[in-house]
Design an enzyme around this catalytic site. Structure first.
Site, PDB file in Angstrom:
ATOM      1  N   ASP A 213      53.987  44.252 -31.366  1.00 52.81           N
ATOM      2  CA  ASP A 213      52.717  44.691 -30.795  1.00 52.81           C
ATOM      3  C   ASP A 213      52.786  45.205 -29.366  1.00 52.81           C
ATOM      4  O   ASP A 213      52.162  46.202 -29.024  1.00 52.81           O
ATOM      5  CB  ASP A 213      51.708  43.540 -30.818  1.00 52.81           C
ATOM      6  CG  ASP A 213      51.601  42.872 -32.169  1.00 52.81           C
ATOM      7  OD1 ASP A 213      52.338  43.259 -33.092  1.00 52.81           O
ATOM      8  OD2 ASP A 213      50.789  41.959 -32.309  1.00 52.81           O
ATOM      9  N   GLU A 441      57.939  30.522 -32.883  1.00 58.67           N
ATOM     10  CA  GLU A 441      57.547  31.891 -33.180  1.00 58.67           C
ATOM     11  C   GLU A 441      58.550  32.875 -32.576  1.00 58.67           C
ATOM     12  O   GLU A 441      58.977  33.830 -33.230  1.00 58.67           O
ATOM     13  CB  GLU A 441      56.151  32.150 -32.622  1.00 58.67           C
ATOM     14  CG  GLU A 441      55.613  33.534 -32.882  1.00 58.67           C
ATOM     15  CD  GLU A 441      54.239  33.743 -32.265  1.00 58.67           C
ATOM     16  OE1 GLU A 441      53.712  34.866 -32.380  1.00 58.67           O
ATOM     17  OE2 GLU A 441      53.685  32.803 -31.656  1.00 58.67           O
TER      18      GLU A 441
END
Length: 491
Positions: A213, A441
């Site tokens: 992103d 993550e």
């Protein structure tokens, strides 16, 4: 009947009844945490299985209970690749749930929303995307709310690998026969509606579509986008992570503006101010096109046209995105008509394709091991961005941290091209880091320090895949291409 072992030995009936429960597993790398003792292979396997069980909703797996409480498109594909080692039935269900939310024009949305999750738990929420109304002309489903953008097309590859985990179960359920037309429509959408540059490659129309992103690769094309006013949205992501680790408010305002304009144009492609041809997105499309060829063969159809299309896409990838002087694949800004000279892990992902010319594959390996990425050197895992780049930040989202899915893809790519020693070293580092960080993550590429959410879905799933696939075995992805794990040669 699913013939594999259960996900864990514990009963999880109560966990299955919990559809949404905010967790407390988001980890700020600035908070102190005690170092963890190493775990055995068996324990790592069991713990990874428990993460997937805890994140299971009954029909799909959330990336994390707090920060990402819905179903994400490419997350589910990677999760299914790991789940197939535990329960092929659940892996099939994961993908079927996602594919059932496909739009009439063929797109697979990047989020399938869980209606039991409060609207303020995640932004942009269903009431922002308005898929059932704004997406009506594009054939958005009426029975489920989704986003209107997409994510990388790794789905056909996941479907094929899941089928291979238990072909008997897959055939008895008609798994491939039901998935194939949806996957074919998905690829048609990308190859026709998204060829915005006219060169044969698919374009992304929003940074969120590429999956990485906040990459510096987006800075130049995003600079032409007027950000949405800060008061027009509330960033739920900052409830789960430190602001200095996340995209800036300015960048986020631009993300919101792009998504708003796309929605207000009824999700019509080619109308926005952002279009980028990305090497990773297109490499995964090529890999999935080869996987579709194998699926077609399994169903008794010919694969000639799909293999030929994959070869044409590979040639277009090299022609449009390869920079021989820099030894790297770069993004192409369609609006500016030029490559974006920022080195990101996306430019290494085409290593996944064993049909790359041998000289390009060898150069990419050298780039991965060189000073910009230090794979096998100073970097513990593959950084998401150029270690020497001006925008490098070891903790800020996609501007330097290492992610497990991209590391898994690079490991596959190294193995494809005969770099077994380097692939084995990266495999070991991925497993050790997943173990030490409770399946974080993402991590600091130098120290391996945990960042973002813990108990992250694809980290646990790809850990399982690495544990089940012994390093000396031929790559299953090589077999998708009908090649041995020797690397580099065109058929």
């Amino acid at each position: 009947m699913d013939r594999t072992a259960q996900l864990t030995s514990r009963a999880h009936a109560q966990a299955h009844s919990v559809v949404y429960e905010p967790d407390a597993t988001t980890h700020s790398q600035h908070a102190p945490h005690a170092p963890r003792a190493p775990h055995s292979r068996r324990t790592l396997h069991a713990r990874a299985a428990e993460v997937l069980e805890a994140n299971w909703t009954g029909t799909s797996t959330v990336p994390s209970r707090g920060l990402y409480p819905h179903q994400w498109s490419w997350d589910s594909a990677f999760i299914a690749i790991g789940l197939r080692h535990l329960s092929p039935l659940r892996a099939q269900t994961e993908l079927e749930t996602l594919l059932s939310a496909q739009w009439g024009d063929g797109r697979i949305p990047h989020i399938v929303f869980n209606p039991s999750v409060p609207l303020d738990a995640y932004f942009p929420s269903p009431d922002f995307w308005r898929s059932s109304t704004a997406g009506r002309a594009a054939g958005a489903p009426r029975t489920v709310q989704t986003s209107g953008i997409v994510q990388p097309p790794v789905h056909a590859l996941a479907v094929w690998l899941v089928h291979q985990a238990d072909p008997g179960l897959s055939r008895s359920r008609g798994f491939l026969a039901r998935a194939y037309p949806r996957l074919a429509a998905w690829h048609r959408y990308l190859l026709h509606r998204r060829d915005l540059g006219g060169g044969g490659l698919a374009s992304v129309v929003h940074p969120w579509e590429q999956g990485m992103d906040n990459s510096p690769c987006w800075d130049a094309p995003l600079s032409r986008v007027t950000p949405a006013p800060a008061r027009s949205f509330r960033r739920a992501d900052l409830d789960h992570g430190a602001a200095e680790d996340r995209p800036t408010d300015l960048d986020y305002g631009r993300y919101v503006r792009l998504a708003t304009d796309y929605r207000d144009n009824d999700y019509a492609d080619g109308t926005g101010g952002f279009a980028v041809e990305d090497p990773s997105f297109n490499a995964l499309l090529i890999a999935s096109e080869h996987a579709l060829a194998r699926i077609a063969q399994e169903l008794g159809a010919t694969a000639t046209a799909r293999n030929a299309r994959a070869e044409r896409l590979t040639a277009a990838l090299v022609e449009r995105l390869w920079d021989p002087a820099e030894g790297m694949f770069f993004c192409r800004d369609v609006g500016a008509g030029a490559l974006v000279p920022e080195r990101s892990v996306s430019g290494l992902i085409p290593l996944l394709l064993p049909t790359l010319p041998r000289d390009i594959a060898a150069t990419l390996v050298s780039t991965a091991r060189g000073p910009h990425f230090e794979v096998g050197g100073a970097a513990r895992l593959v950084p998401s961005y150029d270690l020497l780049g001006e925008a490098f930040d070891p903790h800020r989202y996609w501007r330097g941290p290492a992610w497990f899915n991209t590391g898994w893809l690079v490991e596959r790519g190294l193995r494809q091209h005969g770099e077994r020693a380097h692939a084995d070293a990266l495999r070991t580092a991925l497993l050790e880091t997943a173990d030490a960080t409770d399946f974080a993550e993402y991590v600091d590429p130098y120290t391996g320090e945990a960042c973002g959410a813990l108990g992250f879905g694809w980290t646990a799933a790809l850990t399982l895949d690495l544990l089940h696939r012994q390093p000396f075995e031929d790559s299953e992805i090589s077999k998708v291409f009908g090649m041995s794990d020797q690397g580099g040669e065109r058929r």
